[in-house]
Design a protein around this motif. Structure first.
Motif, PDB file in Angstrom:
ATOM      1  N   PHE A 154       0.805  -1.224   0.000  1.00 52.83           N
ATOM      2  CA  PHE A 154       0.000   0.000   0.000  1.00 52.83           C
ATOM      3  C   PHE A 154       0.838   1.274   0.000  1.00 52.83           C
ATOM      4  O   PHE A 154       0.353   2.328  -0.417  1.00 52.83           O
ATOM      5  CB  PHE A 154      -0.937   0.003   1.213  1.00 52.83           C
ATOM      6  CG  PHE A 154      -1.971  -1.083   1.169  1.00 52.83           C
ATOM      7  CD1 PHE A 154      -3.066  -0.987   0.330  1.00 52.83           C
ATOM      8  CD2 PHE A 154      -1.838  -2.214   1.960  1.00 52.83           C
ATOM      9  CE1 PHE A 154      -4.018  -1.984   0.274  1.00 52.83           C
ATOM     10  CE2 PHE A 154      -2.784  -3.225   1.925  1.00 52.83           C
ATOM     11  CZ  PHE A 154      -3.874  -3.111   1.075  1.00 52.83           C
ATOM     12  N   ALA A 155       2.088   1.197   0.446  1.00 56.75           N
ATOM     13  CA  ALA A 155       2.934   2.394   0.455  1.00 56.75           C
ATOM     14  C   ALA A 155       3.910   2.416  -0.714  1.00 56.75           C
ATOM     15  O   ALA A 155       3.998   3.417  -1.429  1.00 56.75           O
ATOM     16  CB  ALA A 155       3.711   2.475   1.784  1.00 56.75           C
ATOM     17  N   SER A 156       4.608   1.292  -0.950  1.00 60.77           N
ATOM     18  CA  SER A 156       5.643   1.277  -1.991  1.00 60.77           C
ATOM     19  C   SER A 156       5.077   1.037  -3.381  1.00 60.77           C
ATOM     20  O   SER A 156       5.414   1.750  -4.334  1.00 60.77           O
ATOM     21  CB  SER A 156       6.682   0.201  -1.660  1.00 60.77           C
ATOM     22  OG  SER A 156       7.311   0.474  -0.422  1.00 60.77           O
ATOM     23  N   TRP A 160      -0.836   4.375  -1.987  1.00 58.61           N
ATOM     24  CA  TRP A 160      -2.093   4.890  -1.453  1.00 58.61           C
ATOM     25  C   TRP A 160      -1.936   5.506  -0.070  1.00 58.61           C
ATOM     26  O   TRP A 160      -2.627   6.460   0.276  1.00 58.61           O
ATOM     27  CB  TRP A 160      -3.137   3.767  -1.386  1.00 58.61           C
ATOM     28  CG  TRP A 160      -3.595   3.285  -2.727  1.00 58.61           C
ATOM     29  CD1 TRP A 160      -3.326   3.845  -3.938  1.00 58.61           C
ATOM     30  CD2 TRP A 160      -4.412   2.144  -2.989  1.00 58.61           C
ATOM     31  NE1 TRP A 160      -3.916   3.132  -4.953  1.00 58.61           N
ATOM     32  CE2 TRP A 160      -4.600   2.072  -4.397  1.00 58.61           C
ATOM     33  CE3 TRP A 160      -5.008   1.178  -2.194  1.00 58.61           C
ATOM     34  CZ2 TRP A 160      -5.346   1.076  -5.004  1.00 58.61           C
ATOM     35  CZ3 TRP A 160      -5.755   0.181  -2.798  1.00 58.61           C
ATOM     36  CH2 TRP A 160      -5.929   0.126  -4.179  1.00 58.61           C
ATOM     37  N   LEU A 161      -1.060   4.925   0.740  1.00 55.56           N
ATOM     38  CA  LEU A 161      -0.945   5.328   2.137  1.00 55.56           C
ATOM     39  C   LEU A 161       0.519   5.536   2.509  1.00 55.56           C
ATOM     40  O   LEU A 161       1.404   4.894   1.933  1.00 55.56           O
ATOM     41  CB  LEU A 161      -1.562   4.265   3.053  1.00 55.56           C
ATOM     42  CG  LEU A 161      -3.065   4.015   2.891  1.00 55.56           C
ATOM     43  CD1 LEU A 161      -3.478   2.737   3.613  1.00 55.56           C
ATOM     44  CD2 LEU A 161      -3.873   5.202   3.417  1.00 55.56           C
ATOM     45  N   PRO A 162       0.804   6.406   3.458  1.00 51.30           N
ATOM     46  CA  PRO A 162       2.194   6.600   3.903  1.00 51.30           C
ATOM     47  C   PRO A 162       2.692   5.388   4.681  1.00 51.30           C
ATOM     48  O   PRO A 162       1.917   4.691   5.339  1.00 51.30           O
ATOM     49  CB  PRO A 162       2.108   7.841   4.799  1.00 51.30           C
ATOM     50  CG  PRO A 162       0.692   7.881   5.264  1.00 51.30           C
ATOM     51  CD  PRO A 162      -0.128   7.329   4.147  1.00 51.30           C
ATOM     52  N   GLN A 171      -2.090   8.315   8.029  1.00 48.78           N
ATOM     53  CA  GLN A 171      -0.955   7.659   8.669  1.00 48.78           C
ATOM     54  C   GLN A 171      -1.396   6.643   9.720  1.00 48.78           C
ATOM     55  O   GLN A 171      -0.622   5.776  10.128  1.00 48.78           O
ATOM     56  CB  GLN A 171      -0.048   8.700   9.316  1.00 48.78           C
ATOM     57  CG  GLN A 171       0.607   9.637   8.314  1.00 48.78           C
ATOM     58  CD  GLN A 171       1.290  10.820   8.984  1.00 48.78           C
ATOM     59  OE1 GLN A 171       0.838  11.322  10.014  1.00 48.78           O
ATOM     60  NE2 GLN A 171       2.398  11.272   8.404  1.00 48.78           N
ATOM     61  N   LEU A 172      -2.653   6.736  10.151  1.00 55.27           N
ATOM     62  CA  LEU A 172      -3.185   5.826  11.164  1.00 55.27           C
ATOM     63  C   LEU A 172      -3.700   4.527  10.561  1.00 55.27           C
ATOM     64  O   LEU A 172      -3.743   3.497  11.253  1.00 55.27           O
ATOM     65  CB  LEU A 172      -4.316   6.539  11.930  1.00 55.27           C
ATOM     66  CG  LEU A 172      -5.071   5.744  12.995  1.00 55.27           C
ATOM     67  CD1 LEU A 172      -4.134   5.329  14.126  1.00 55.27           C
ATOM     68  CD2 LEU A 172      -6.231   6.582  13.548  1.00 55.27           C
ATOM     69  N   VAL A 173      -4.069   4.542   9.285  1.00 54.39           N
ATOM     70  CA  VAL A 173      -4.765   3.401   8.683  1.00 54.39           C
ATOM     71  C   VAL A 173      -3.947   2.114   8.763  1.00 54.39           C
ATOM     72  O   VAL A 173      -4.409   1.090   9.301  1.00 54.39           O
ATOM     73  CB  VAL A 173      -5.137   3.712   7.223  1.00 54.39           C
ATOM     74  CG1 VAL A 173      -5.717   2.463   6.545  1.00 54.39           C
ATOM     75  CG2 VAL A 173      -6.148   4.848   7.156  1.00 54.39           C
ATOM     76  N   LEU A 174      -2.744   2.110   8.216  1.00 55.16           N
ATOM     77  CA  LEU A 174      -1.951   0.875   8.164  1.00 55.16           C
ATOM     78  C   LEU A 174      -1.619   0.321   9.550  1.00 55.16           C
ATOM     79  O   LEU A 174      -1.849  -0.866   9.799  1.00 55.16           O
ATOM     80  CB  LEU A 174      -0.675   1.106   7.349  1.00 55.16           C
ATOM     81  CG  LEU A 174      -0.828   1.195   5.835  1.00 55.16           C
ATOM     82  CD1 LEU A 174       0.533   1.344   5.167  1.00 55.16           C
ATOM     83  CD2 LEU A 174      -1.547  -0.021   5.281  1.00 55.16           C
ATOM     84  N   PRO A 175      -1.059   1.125  10.471  1.00 56.60           N
ATOM     85  CA  PRO A 175      -0.774   0.544  11.779  1.00 56.60           C
ATOM     86  C   PRO A 175      -2.009   0.060  12.519  1.00 56.60           C
ATOM     87  O   PRO A 175      -1.958  -0.969  13.208  1.00 56.60           O
ATOM     88  CB  PRO A 175      -0.078   1.690  12.542  1.00 56.60           C
ATOM     89  CG  PRO A 175      -0.378   2.916  11.785  1.00 56.60           C
ATOM     90  CD  PRO A 175      -0.574   2.506  10.371  1.00 56.60           C
ATOM     91  N   THR A 250       7.022   0.421  16.248  1.00 51.84           N
ATOM     92  CA  THR A 250       8.410   0.492  15.789  1.00 51.84           C
ATOM     93  C   THR A 250       8.497   0.438  14.273  1.00 51.84           C
ATOM     94  O   THR A 250       9.233   1.211  13.646  1.00 51.84           O
ATOM     95  CB  THR A 250       9.226  -0.659  16.406  1.00 51.84           C
ATOM     96  OG1 THR A 250       9.172  -0.566  17.841  1.00 51.84           O
ATOM     97  CG2 THR A 250      10.674  -0.587  15.959  1.00 51.84           C
ATOM     98  N   ILE A 251       7.750  -0.470  13.645  1.00 43.32           N
ATOM     99  CA  ILE A 251       7.797  -0.624  12.184  1.00 43.32           C
ATOM    100  C   ILE A 251       7.249   0.610  11.474  1.00 43.32           C
ATOM    101  O   ILE A 251       7.832   1.086  10.486  1.00 43.32           O
ATOM    102  CB  ILE A 251       7.026  -1.883  11.749  1.00 43.32           C
ATOM    103  CG1 ILE A 251       7.752  -3.147  12.238  1.00 43.32           C
ATOM    104  CG2 ILE A 251       6.864  -1.923  10.222  1.00 43.32           C
ATOM    105  CD1 ILE A 251       7.024  -4.434  11.915  1.00 43.32           C
ATOM    106  N   PHE A 252       6.145   1.142  11.969  1.00 45.13           N
ATOM    107  CA  PHE A 252       5.494   2.262  11.291  1.00 45.13           C
ATOM    108  C   PHE A 252       5.948   3.632  11.813  1.00 45.13           C
ATOM    109  O   PHE A 252       5.408   4.655  11.394  1.00 45.13           O
ATOM    110  CB  PHE A 252       3.973   2.149  11.428  1.00 45.13           C
ATOM    111  CG  PHE A 252       3.365   1.037  10.614  1.00 45.13           C
ATOM    112  CD1 PHE A 252       3.161   1.191   9.250  1.00 45.13           C
ATOM    113  CD2 PHE A 252       3.047  -0.162  11.203  1.00 45.13           C
ATOM    114  CE1 PHE A 252       2.609   0.172   8.495  1.00 45.13           C
ATOM    115  CE2 PHE A 252       2.488  -1.195  10.460  1.00 45.13           C
ATOM    116  CZ  PHE A 252       2.273  -1.031   9.101  1.00 45.13           C
TER     117      PHE A 252
END
Length: 305
Positions: A154-156, A160-162, A171-175, A250-252
């Motif tokens: 979704f980011a690379s 769509w998302l940071p 920025q909250l969606v993925l984590p 940590t990852i995000f």
């Protein structure tokens, strides 16, 4: 009431034992806490002076009681790395963790319960098959691996998302999704199982024979009975979210309590690592206690115990 009182006493005992375990584990894990305070060029005499100032030369049991005394008096201490007040750190980073945890918790039950109900009401249909496939996948994929896949896709790839940052909605969606995935999958399975168990009970057939609408049978009676294991699950999911937050933050690059704790452990920042570890332990214990209380409230047989 006896059950709740017993669980409260048990929680206090576990919290005390956890504080001892955390205190000793951090000090016995190796490394030098003084390195977080003094530059690498400092002499042995300067390092020893700092150790004496911080009380690190005292026996471990004396350090522990001194630390507990300061905590009980309201003195949370300061970071060794930047001298920041721990009370300030928990205010700043706790808010971010609360936002992330609340979003994940909402996804776990806001999507998990309706999907589980849909699967039970459409048993053996393609709805049921698709939802259960999603549930199995959600439990099978490790949390950290799912986070890396989400960043890659979704980011690379899609853009769509940071991939990291705080604290805008995008920025909250993925984590939040990654943090909620396993809990959501378990909630789906638990809800489906509890609903099916109650749908096969005699009282359901009696209500249907009495002319009650299917919506009232399911919504008012079946779901209310199925709510008991789901409420019990809620407290456990809070503990799961707290544990997984260490990896996800940590990852995000989400600046929450988990990220601060990981950095403090790596830098041997004793005051920060100790306090934030105890905060996370306390949250897990409280969530389990709330699960017991909620289970007692919704189960009439336990209320009489």
């Amino acid at each position: 009431m006896k059950r709740i009182l017993a669980r409260t006493i048990y929680m206090v005992i576990v919290l005390v034992l956890s504080s001892i375990a955390v205190f000793y584990a951090i000090r016995l894990s190796g490394g030098d806490a003084v390195a977080a305070r003094v530059p690498a060029s400092a002499s042995a005499e300067e390092r020893e002076a700092v150790r004496e100032q911080l009380g690190l030369n005292d026996p471990f049991h004396e350090q522990y009681f001194q630390y507990v005394g300061r905590i009980l008096s309201g003195d949370l201490g300061n970071s060794l790395t930047n001298n920041a007040q721990i009370s300030t750190l928990i205010t700043e980073h706790g808010k971010n963790s609360l936002i992330l945890g609340a979003a994940a918790f909402a996804l776990v039950f806001g999507l998990g319960i309706p999907l589980g109900m849909l699967a039970s009401l459409r048993r053996n249909s393609w709805w049921d098959g698709g939802i259960m496939t999603f549930s199995v996948a959600g439990m099978a994929v490790p949390n950290f691996w799912l986070a890396l896949l989400a960043v890659w896709l979704f980011a690379s790839v899609l853009g769509w998302l940071p991939s990291a940052g705080c604290c805008e909605p995008k920025q909250l969606v993925l984590p939040a999704v990654v943090l909620a995935m396993e809990g959501m999958a378990l909630t789906v399975r638990m809800t489906r199982s509890a609903m099916l168990e109650n749908l096969n009970q005699d009282f359901v057939r009696t209500l249907r024979a009495g002319g009650l609408s299917e919506a009232k049978v399911v919504g008012k009676h079946v779901f209310r009975n199925a709510l008991v294991p789901i409420v019990s699950l809620a407290g456990l999911r809070i503990g799961q979210i707290v544990g997984y937050a260490l990896v996800v933050e940590t990852i995000f690059g989400w600046p929450g309590l988990g990220q601060v704790l990981v950095n403090a452990v790596l830098r041997r920042d004793y005051p920060v690592a100790q306090f934030f570890s105890l905060v996370l332990v306390t949250i897990v214990l409280l969530s389990n206690w709330l699960a017991d209380v909620g289970y007692t409230v919704v189960n009439p047989r336990l209320r009489k115990a």
